[in-house]
Design an enzyme around this catalytic site. Structure first.
Site, PDB file in Angstrom:
ATOM      1  N   GLU A 172      51.766  15.611  59.768  1.00  0.00           N
ATOM      2  CA  GLU A 172      53.035  15.062  60.307  1.00  0.00           C
ATOM      3  C   GLU A 172      54.101  14.930  59.228  1.00  0.00           C
ATOM      4  OE1 GLU A 172      52.191  11.509  62.608  1.00  0.00           O
ATOM      5  OE2 GLU A 172      51.179  12.683  64.156  1.00  0.00           O
ATOM      6  N   GLU A 291      45.844  16.368  67.260  1.00  0.00           N
ATOM      7  CA  GLU A 291      45.826  14.947  67.655  1.00  0.00           C
ATOM      8  C   GLU A 291      46.334  14.875  69.079  1.00  0.00           C
ATOM      9  OE1 GLU A 291      47.466  11.855  65.126  1.00  0.00           O
ATOM     10  OE2 GLU A 291      46.958  12.996  63.329  1.00  0.00           O
TER      11      GLU A 291
END
Ligand code: AHR
Length: 491
Positions: A172, A291
């Site tokens: 991320e 995720e």
């Protein structure tokens, strides 16, 4: 009651389900590691791994586990977690505001993966570190004896390389909450150079570049384009992350989650393929949905804003039946996109936002455990392309949403067809009729349903076969799965 007519043919396939589609995620977060997979005591083996947790992970059918983060990895020095335990430093974990004791590090994780029987997926820290830390970790894990970092591993008792194939190039990196957040161009350059170096060491390693943290990021799309333009020849996957959130004021929106996931996947595929086309490349970038889950801030959040002791609970909410319906439906979407999504990871695995929970003396299954456990049998199977005639639901976000989702997977044995789907209507039950050309349905086994309004969770579903067609009635807001056997004559 609504009606849905569904047709499949064994001649029309979407693709083969990569076993890594049934991955999960263990982060140094809360009680995921300490008090989760690792918890020395009467329930653990001599290495401190909880054996009741291992048994539940096997029952869940998880095939691969991403580690060690997540937000945690972006400031993690992997060297702290190897070598003699009494020499490992304690470090501040800035992601989750705690002290990381480094009792569990990369070697313990890889030993645990071998114990459980799952494929490791390791993430590099590209927040505070870069090429050197990545290539030294890669050499420590996979190098043959005779070079500095491989010999360090040998000195730690592991003469054989671990042979880890899957590697995430950071986590991320577009997120302002990330230690070492970077603008797209800067991350793209680092990802490219790390990937280039690793492919020089091992051209067969599989590298996953960071996509956007979620599709609502202001740079979504642009981020993927820039990262892939820079790194296309060197990376294999681009990541997607999504946590779907219930809205108590508008429950219909929550049941659109799997449709929203499908659009997200299609958007990233379009971006990746447009970069490939512009570069004149014949290579196809695959997607790692590494995720995904439900996250309800009212039940699971927020993350600590004050320092907490090691192994304090974080995001330990309880999932309900509606969450399980949505998780089952999200898995239908993943299956129907198996031609492009080769890796997926339910985030996370134990305790925080997880299907498996522990206390010091027991481990238990959350509701979302059940659809995953049932569908993980599809690993290695072949997904057939559905044609569905069913009503659409009005939507505030989309033009309209199909009221029924469905996927059919011919299991690797070739003798069983696993059919799964969801009724997304909050008001209407639906009568579903399924026929499969090339697979004469003879009988059903283990039909199950999860109904949002049924607190008991998973229960048997009535299913019948009439003239080679499967008939089921799905209650409003429900998910189902059934196994079908073929009659000897085919169809
Ligand atoms: O899974 C919890 C966190 O969610 C992860 O650490 C991070 O990658 C994501 O934002």
């Amino acid at each position: 009651m609504n009606r849905a007519i569904v047709r499949f043919s064994t001649d029309f396939e979407i693709g083969v389900v990569a076993p890594t589609l049934f991955g999960s995620f263990v982060e140094h977060m809360g009680r995921g590691v300490y008090g989760g997979i690792y918890d020395p005591g009467p329930l653990a083996d001599a290495s401190g791994f909880r054996l009741d947790v291992v048994a539940l992970i096997r029952e869940l059918g998880v095939t691969a586990v991403r580690y060690p983060g997540g937000n945690f990895v972006s400031a993690y020095d992997w060297e702290d977690g190897v070598g003699p335990l009494d020499e490992r430093p304690k470090r501040l974990d800035l992601a989750w505001k705690t002290v990381e004791p480094n009792t569990v590090g990369v070697v313990e994780y890889l030993e645990w993966c071998a114990l459980v029987g799952v494929e490791p997926i390791l993430a590099f820290n590209l927040g505070t570190r870069g090429i050197d830390a990545a290539r030294s970790l890669f050499e420590y894990v996979n190098g043959s004896p005779g070079t500095r970092w491989a010999d360090l591993r040998v000195s730690h008792g592991h003469p054989e390389p671990f042979g880890v194939r899957y590697w995430c190039l950071g986590n991320e990196m577009d997120g302002p909450w990330q230690i070492g957040q970077k603008p797209a161009q800067e991350y793209a350059g680092i990802a490219r150079e790390v990937a280039k170096a690793l492919k020089l060491i091992d051209p067969d390693c599989v590298l996953i570049a960071c996509g956007s943290s979620h599709e609502r990021m202001p740079t979504f799309g642009e981020w993927e384009r820039i990262v892939l333009e820079e790194s296309y020849p060197y990376v294999d996957y681009i990541s997607l992350h999504a946590y779907y959130e219930p809205d108590p004021a508008n429950p219909a929106v929550y049941l659109e989650s799997a449709y929203s996931m499908d659009r997200f996947i299609r958007g990233v595929v379009a971006t990746a393929d447009s970069v490939g086309a512009r570069l004149g490349s014949t290579k196809r970038i695959q997607l790692a949905f590494d995720e995904w889950n439900i996250f309800d801030p009212r039940r699971f959040g927020p993350a600590p804003d004050a320092w907490v002791p090691t192994g304090s609970p974080i995001s330990e909410g309880v999932f309900d039946a509606t969450d399980a319906v949505v998780v089952g439906d999200l898995m239908v979407t993943l299956l129907n996109n198996c031609d492009r999504v080769g890796i997926a990871a339910l985030a996370q695995l134990v305790n925080g936002i997880a299907p498996i929970m522990t206390s010091p003396d027991s481990a238990w299954r959350q509701t979302i455990f059940h659809p995953f456990a049932r569908l993980s049998a599809a690993a290695g199977g072949t997904v057939l392309r559905p044609r569905i005639a069913a009503p659409e639901l009005p939507s505030e976000r989309f033009e309209a949403v199909p009221s029924v989702s469905i996927a059919a997977v011919l299991l690797a044995s070739g003798e069983e067809l696993l059919v799964t789907g969801a009724n997304r209507s909050l008001e209407s039950a639906v009568a579903v009729e399924v026929a499969v050309a090339g697979f004469g349905i003879a009988s059903t086994s283990s039909p199950v349903v999860i109904e949002a309004r049924d607190a008991d969770g998973i229960r048997p579903l009535e299913a019948s076969v009439v003239e080679g067609r499967l008939l089921v009635e799905l209650p409003p807001a429900s998910w189902f799965a059934v196994s079908l056997a073929e009659d000897a004559a085919g169809a």
